[in-house]
Enzyme design. Structure first.
Site, PDB file in Angstrom:
ATOM      1  N   ARG A 110      11.084  -6.911   5.609  1.00  0.00           N
ATOM      2  CA  ARG A 110      11.439  -5.251   5.774  1.00  0.00           C
ATOM      3  C   ARG A 110      11.855  -5.188   7.026  1.00  0.00           C
ATOM      4  O   ARG A 110      12.825  -4.392   6.798  1.00  0.00           O
ATOM      5  CB  ARG A 110       9.552  -5.045   5.217  1.00  0.00           C
ATOM      6  CG  ARG A 110       9.245  -3.675   6.249  1.00  0.00           C
ATOM      7  CD  ARG A 110       8.404  -2.728   5.529  1.00  0.00           C
ATOM      8  NE  ARG A 110       7.405  -3.015   7.006  1.00  0.00           N
ATOM      9  CZ  ARG A 110       5.897  -2.638   6.784  1.00  0.00           C
ATOM     10  NH1 ARG A 110       5.332  -2.153   5.235  1.00  0.00           N
ATOM     11  NH2 ARG A 110       5.390  -3.025   7.313  1.00  0.00           N
TER      12      ARG A 110
ATOM     13  N   LYS B 190       0.680  -1.455  -0.124  1.00  0.00           N
ATOM     14  CA  LYS B 190       0.159  -0.437   0.335  1.00  0.00           C
ATOM     15  C   LYS B 190       1.162   1.200  -0.156  1.00  0.00           C
ATOM     16  O   LYS B 190       0.480   1.974  -0.619  1.00  0.00           O
ATOM     17  CB  LYS B 190      -0.560  -0.216   1.463  1.00  0.00           C
ATOM     18  CG  LYS B 190      -2.367  -1.320   1.277  1.00  0.00           C
ATOM     19  CD  LYS B 190      -2.889  -0.784   2.386  1.00  0.00           C
ATOM     20  CE  LYS B 190      -2.532  -0.759   3.864  1.00  0.00           C
ATOM     21  NZ  LYS B 190      -2.209  -1.414   4.712  1.00  0.00           N
TER      22      LYS B 190
ATOM     23  N   ARG C 262     -10.955   0.755   7.779  1.00  0.00           N
ATOM     24  CA  ARG C 262     -10.360  -0.767   7.723  1.00  0.00           C
ATOM     25  C   ARG C 262     -10.935  -1.793   8.984  1.00  0.00           C
ATOM     26  O   ARG C 262     -11.021  -2.252   8.990  1.00  0.00           O
ATOM     27  CB  ARG C 262      -9.259  -0.122   8.967  1.00  0.00           C
ATOM     28  CG  ARG C 262      -8.047  -1.232   8.913  1.00  0.00           C
ATOM     29  CD  ARG C 262      -6.536  -1.043   9.817  1.00  0.00           C
ATOM     30  NE  ARG C 262      -5.424  -1.606  10.142  1.00  0.00           N
ATOM     31  CZ  ARG C 262      -4.327  -0.946   9.613  1.00  0.00           C
ATOM     32  NH1 ARG C 262      -4.173   0.464   8.995  1.00  0.00           N
ATOM     33  NH2 ARG C 262      -3.150  -1.726   9.171  1.00  0.00           N
TER      34      ARG C 262
ATOM     35  N   ARG D 226      10.152  -0.896  13.547  1.00  0.00           N
ATOM     36  CA  ARG D 226       8.580  -1.112  14.125  1.00  0.00           C
ATOM     37  C   ARG D 226       8.712  -2.412  14.940  1.00  0.00           C
ATOM     38  O   ARG D 226       8.036  -3.347  14.741  1.00  0.00           O
ATOM     39  CB  ARG D 226       7.836  -1.149  12.837  1.00  0.00           C
ATOM     40  CG  ARG D 226       8.423   0.490  11.779  1.00  0.00           C
ATOM     41  CD  ARG D 226       6.888   0.169  10.952  1.00  0.00           C
ATOM     42  NE  ARG D 226       6.168  -1.022  11.056  1.00  0.00           N
ATOM     43  CZ  ARG D 226       4.632  -0.409   9.854  1.00  0.00           C
ATOM     44  NH1 ARG D 226       5.233   0.288   9.171  1.00  0.00           N
ATOM     45  NH2 ARG D 226       3.379  -1.289  10.954  1.00  0.00           N
TER      46      ARG D 226
ATOM     47  N   ARG E 159      -2.011  -9.623  12.700  1.00  0.00           N
ATOM     48  CA  ARG E 159      -2.003  -8.143  11.501  1.00  0.00           C
ATOM     49  C   ARG E 159      -2.820  -8.195  10.082  1.00  0.00           C
ATOM     50  O   ARG E 159      -4.424  -8.013  10.328  1.00  0.00           O
ATOM     51  CB  ARG E 159      -0.898  -6.665  11.393  1.00  0.00           C
ATOM     52  CG  ARG E 159      -0.394  -5.697  12.270  1.00  0.00           C
ATOM     53  CD  ARG E 159       0.622  -5.539  13.018  1.00  0.00           C
ATOM     54  NE  ARG E 159       0.732  -4.488  11.413  1.00  0.00           N
ATOM     55  CZ  ARG E 159       1.642  -3.810  10.556  1.00  0.00           C
ATOM     56  NH1 ARG E 159       3.251  -4.851  10.794  1.00  0.00           N
ATOM     57  NH2 ARG E 159       1.661  -3.726  10.010  1.00  0.00           N
TER      58      ARG E 159
HETATM   59  P1  AMP Z   1      -0.441   0.269   9.451  1.00  0.00           P
HETATM   60  O1  AMP Z   1       0.878   0.848   9.413  1.00  0.00           O
HETATM   61  O2  AMP Z   1      -1.517   0.835   8.547  1.00  0.00           O
HETATM   62  O3  AMP Z   1       0.181  -1.368   8.951  1.00  0.00           O
HETATM   63  O4  AMP Z   1      -0.842   0.385  10.702  1.00  0.00           O
HETATM   64  C1  AMP Z   1      -0.663   0.272  11.613  1.00  0.00           C
HETATM   65  C2  AMP Z   1      -1.356   0.210  12.992  1.00  0.00           C
HETATM   66  O5  AMP Z   1      -1.681   1.856  13.368  1.00  0.00           O
HETATM   67  C3  AMP Z   1      -2.388  -1.150  12.896  1.00  0.00           C
HETATM   68  O6  AMP Z   1      -1.947  -2.208  13.162  1.00  0.00           O
HETATM   69  C4  AMP Z   1      -3.190  -0.103  13.495  1.00  0.00           C
HETATM   70  O7  AMP Z   1      -2.925  -1.104  15.223  1.00  0.00           O
HETATM   71  C5  AMP Z   1      -3.049   1.426  13.838  1.00  0.00           C
HETATM   72  N1  AMP Z   1      -3.684   2.191  13.089  1.00  0.00           N
HETATM   73  C6  AMP Z   1      -3.636   2.243  11.164  1.00  0.00           C
HETATM   74  N2  AMP Z   1      -4.929   2.849  10.591  1.00  0.00           N
HETATM   75  C7  AMP Z   1      -6.157   2.101  11.799  1.00  0.00           C
HETATM   76  C8  AMP Z   1      -7.366   2.266  11.569  1.00  0.00           C
HETATM   77  N3  AMP Z   1      -8.325   2.731  10.354  1.00  0.00           N
HETATM   78  N4  AMP Z   1      -8.370   1.805  12.648  1.00  0.00           N
HETATM   79  C9  AMP Z   1      -7.151   1.415  13.276  1.00  0.00           C
HETATM   80  N5  AMP Z   1      -6.107   1.723  13.797  1.00  0.00           N
HETATM   81  C10 AMP Z   1      -5.512   1.564  13.049  1.00  0.00           C
END
Ligand code: AMP
Length: 192
Positions: free
Chosen positions: A127, A13, A88, A137, A148
């Site tokens: 990564r 993404k 999400r 991270r 996740r």
């Molecule tokens: P990402 O980098 O998009 O994978 O997001 C990292 C983390 O941020 C996720 O594992 C969630 O803990 C939190 N997060 C990001 N976007 C959302 C969302 N739309 N709703 C809830 N938690 C989110």
């Protein structure tokens, strides 16, 4: 253009979002990046989100929805945007439509990068090994990544049907080179 990009962890993404945003000249709004910066700066949002992000769990919907409402009200978001990581959950998808209605805006397309779970897992683990010297991270640890991916399947996959029913879903295989994926997205955006 108003777009959301959907896909599990490691689906690509971020890579595609960066390319599309520079091509279309729209801001890239990544909830994951915003949350990580808020956590690093220990803002009230960051402190609220930290326990969830660290465990790979979803931050509660009301927190995210409020946050996105204020982000959409900023001037750079008036002419278009690409959301990466939001919505999400089906609830967030509906709330986004309500919010856009209030603002007199509509979403053009939800782009879904389809990648098998085993490919997501190996990409993320690759990564995190590469990133260890740069940024660590915490949510890229194997058991957290597994969680996740599970949450993506349980909570985010149902959103595809929501957008499909509204004829706003563009599905692309994310299991190709970044150039091929980008090409297919652009082709579909021009076609539809
Ligand atoms: P990402 O980098 O998009 O994978 O997001 C990292 C983390 O941020 C996720 O594992 C969630 O803990 C939190 N997060 C990001 N976007 C959302 C969302 N739309 N709703 C809830 N938690 C989110």
């Amino acid at each position: 253009m108003r777009l959301v990009i959907l896909g599990g962890p490691g689906a690509g993404k971020g890579t595609q979002a960066a390319r599309l945003c520079s091509q279309l000249n729209i801001p890239w709004i990544s909830t994951g990046d915003m949350l990580r910066s808020a956590i690093a700066a220990q803002t009230p949002l960051g402190m609220q989100a930290q326990p969830y992000v660290e465990k790979g769990e979803l931050v509660p919907d009301p927190t995210l929805i409020e946050f996105m409402r204020s982000r959409l009200n900023q001037p750079d978001a008036s002419k278009g945007w690409l959301f990466d990581g939001y919505p999400r959950t089906a609830f967030q998808a509906e709330e986004l439509d309500f919010l856009l209605d209030d603002l007199g805006q509509t979403l053009d397309w939800a782009i879904y990068l389809d990648v098998p779970p085993n490919v997501m897992m190996s990409r993320i683990l690759g990564r995190s090994r590469l990133d260890t010297d740069v940024i660590c991270r915490l949510d890229d640890q194997p058991e957290i990544v597994q969680r996740r991916i599970e949450l993506f399947q349980e909570r985010t996959i149902p959103i595809l049907e929501y957008y499909e029913q509204r004829s706003r879903l563009l599905k692309v295989s994310g299991d190709q080179t970044p150039e091929q994926v980008q090409q297919q997205i652009l082709q579909k955006l021009n076609q539809v």
